[in-house]
Design a protein around this motif. Structure first.
Motif, mmCIF file in Angstrom:
data_model
loop_
_atom_site.group_PDB
_atom_site.id
_atom_site.type_symbol
_atom_site.label_atom_id
_atom_site.label_comp_id
_atom_site.label_asym_id
_atom_site.label_seq_id
_atom_site.Cartn_x
_atom_site.Cartn_y
_atom_site.Cartn_z
ATOM 1 N N UNK A 40 0.831 -1.211 0.000
ATOM 2 C CA UNK A 40 0.000 0.000 0.000
ATOM 3 C C UNK A 40 0.867 1.263 0.000
ATOM 4 N N UNK A 41 1.976 1.211 0.751
ATOM 5 C CA UNK A 41 2.844 2.389 0.874
ATOM 6 C C UNK A 41 3.862 2.490 -0.257
ATOM 7 N N UNK A 42 3.951 1.454 -1.101
ATOM 8 C CA UNK A 42 4.950 1.356 -2.181
ATOM 9 C C UNK A 42 6.364 1.256 -1.617
ATOM 10 N N UNK A 43 6.462 1.009 -0.311
ATOM 11 C CA UNK A 43 7.787 0.810 0.283
ATOM 12 C C UNK A 43 8.022 -0.685 0.430
ATOM 13 N N UNK A 44 9.317 -1.115 0.287
ATOM 14 C CA UNK A 44 9.583 -2.543 0.504
ATOM 15 C C UNK A 44 9.224 -2.938 1.929
ATOM 16 N N UNK A 45 8.798 -4.198 2.122
ATOM 17 C CA UNK A 45 8.384 -4.640 3.459
ATOM 18 C C UNK A 45 9.559 -4.855 4.394
ATOM 19 N N UNK A 46 10.769 -4.997 3.828
ATOM 20 C CA UNK A 46 11.942 -5.321 4.642
ATOM 21 C C UNK A 46 13.084 -4.351 4.337
ATOM 22 N N UNK A 47 14.100 -4.363 5.215
ATOM 23 C CA UNK A 47 15.336 -3.645 4.893
ATOM 24 C C UNK A 47 16.065 -4.401 3.783
ATOM 25 N N UNK A 48 16.935 -3.673 3.082
ATOM 26 C CA UNK A 48 17.731 -4.329 2.033
ATOM 27 C C UNK A 48 18.638 -5.374 2.691
ATOM 28 N N UNK A 49 18.739 -6.526 2.056
ATOM 29 C CA UNK A 49 19.548 -7.640 2.574
ATOM 30 C C UNK A 49 21.006 -7.193 2.734
ATOM 31 N N UNK A 50 21.654 -7.651 3.798
ATOM 32 C CA UNK A 50 23.074 -7.331 4.028
ATOM 33 C C UNK A 50 23.914 -7.812 2.849
ATOM 34 N N UNK A 51 24.868 -6.995 2.442
ATOM 35 C CA UNK A 51 25.786 -7.320 1.327
ATOM 36 C C UNK A 51 25.067 -7.493 -0.013
ATOM 37 N N UNK A 52 23.893 -6.850 -0.141
ATOM 38 C CA UNK A 52 23.131 -6.984 -1.389
ATOM 39 C C UNK A 52 23.185 -5.703 -2.225
ATOM 40 N N UNK A 53 23.984 -4.710 -1.722
ATOM 41 C CA UNK A 53 24.092 -3.465 -2.490
ATOM 42 C C UNK A 53 25.549 -3.007 -2.437
ATOM 43 N N UNK A 54 26.417 -3.828 -3.010
ATOM 44 C CA UNK A 54 27.854 -3.545 -3.003
ATOM 45 C C UNK A 54 28.268 -3.075 -4.401
#
Ligand SMILES: C[S@@+](CC[C@H](N)C(=O)[O-])C[C@H]1O[C@@H](n2cnc3c(N)ncnc32)[C@H](O)[C@@H]1O
Length: 223
Positions: A40-54
């Motif tokens: 509904x908020x267009x926000x992801x339900x979780x934080x970004x996974x660790x080591x997934x944005x390197x």
């Protein structure tokens, strides 16, 4: 046993050379993923996974580090399964070969239901099957299993982890590549599907999960 810590340090601290009969790994794919934004908020339900944005270079360094540890701890002739998607598949195969693994097959996980994607909706992921060594490699327990696995994914609103795999996906890996009482190692426990499948099928289990939130969920899953 599962540890709330980095898998590279954890393996160095707790796992002897050639101590694992089977390794399963569902690593970060470096997609910067925090779950579906179809909320509904267009926000992801979780934080970004660790080591997934390197950065590309950092991701390569990170992947090599854990793959080297995986190679060290796996017994010669035994299997490793690595989950990956089509974007990272060529690099992962290359990097696995570079640390010494012999690639045996690429399993296609058909999730039965479509997910995201707008140039055809995504419905599959890959699972790379490799061995340590080329000689006397363990046979897959059943002669009937094929390399396409049709197993329903968990629908987005029911997941407790952004990239949750069903325990039923881990079961064939554990049943076909290890025996009761053998030692299964999971480098990226997440919410713990491999932990569940290993315990249900009476395997010894060692796993590492860096994120305290996911670690708690994995512990609670077994309760
Ligand atoms: C792709 S997810 C695994 C999801 C899991 N298969 C499931 O079904 O819940 C990767 C997991 O690895 C964890 N992770 C990332 N870097 C790690 C590291 N260096 N050591 C241990 N865990 C790590 C993340 O927190 C994330 O939970």
């Amino acid at each position: 046993m599962i540890y709330n810590m980095d898998c590279i340090k954890g393996a160095q601290q707790y796992l002897e050379d050639e101590s694992a009969d089977l390794i399963v790994a569902d690593p970060p794919y470096n997609l910067g993923f925090g779950g579906t934004t179809q909320t509904k908020t267009k926000k992801p339900r979780f934080n970004i996974i660790a080591n997934d944005k390197l950065s590309d270079r950092e991701f390569q360094r990170f992947t090599f580090s854990w793959l080297r540890e995986a190679y060290r701890v796996l017994k010669t002739g035994r299997h490793i399964y690595v989950c990956i998607d089509w974007r990272m598949y060529p690099l992962m195969v290359l990097w696995m070969k570079k640390v010494g693994f012999t690639i045996k097959n690429c399993i296609v996980w058909d999730k039965e239901q479509m997910g995201m994607g707008w140039q055809y909706r995504y419905r599959h992921e890959f699972i790379i099957l490799a061995s340590k060594g080329k000689q006397k490699v363990r046979r897959i327990s059943t002669r009937k299993a094929t390399d396409v696995w049709r197993i329903p994914r968990i629908s987005g609103n029911k997941t407790i982890h952004p990239t949750e795999k069903p325990a039923s996906l881990l079961e064939p890996m554990i049943l076909n590549s290890s025996e009761e009482g053998e030692h299964v190692v999971d480098f990226f426990v997440g919410s713990g599907p491999a932990y569940q499948a290993a315990v249900q099928h009476k395997r010894e289990f060692t796993g590492f999960e860096i994120d305290p939130y996911h670690f708690e969920n994995a512990v609670n899953r077994l309760k």
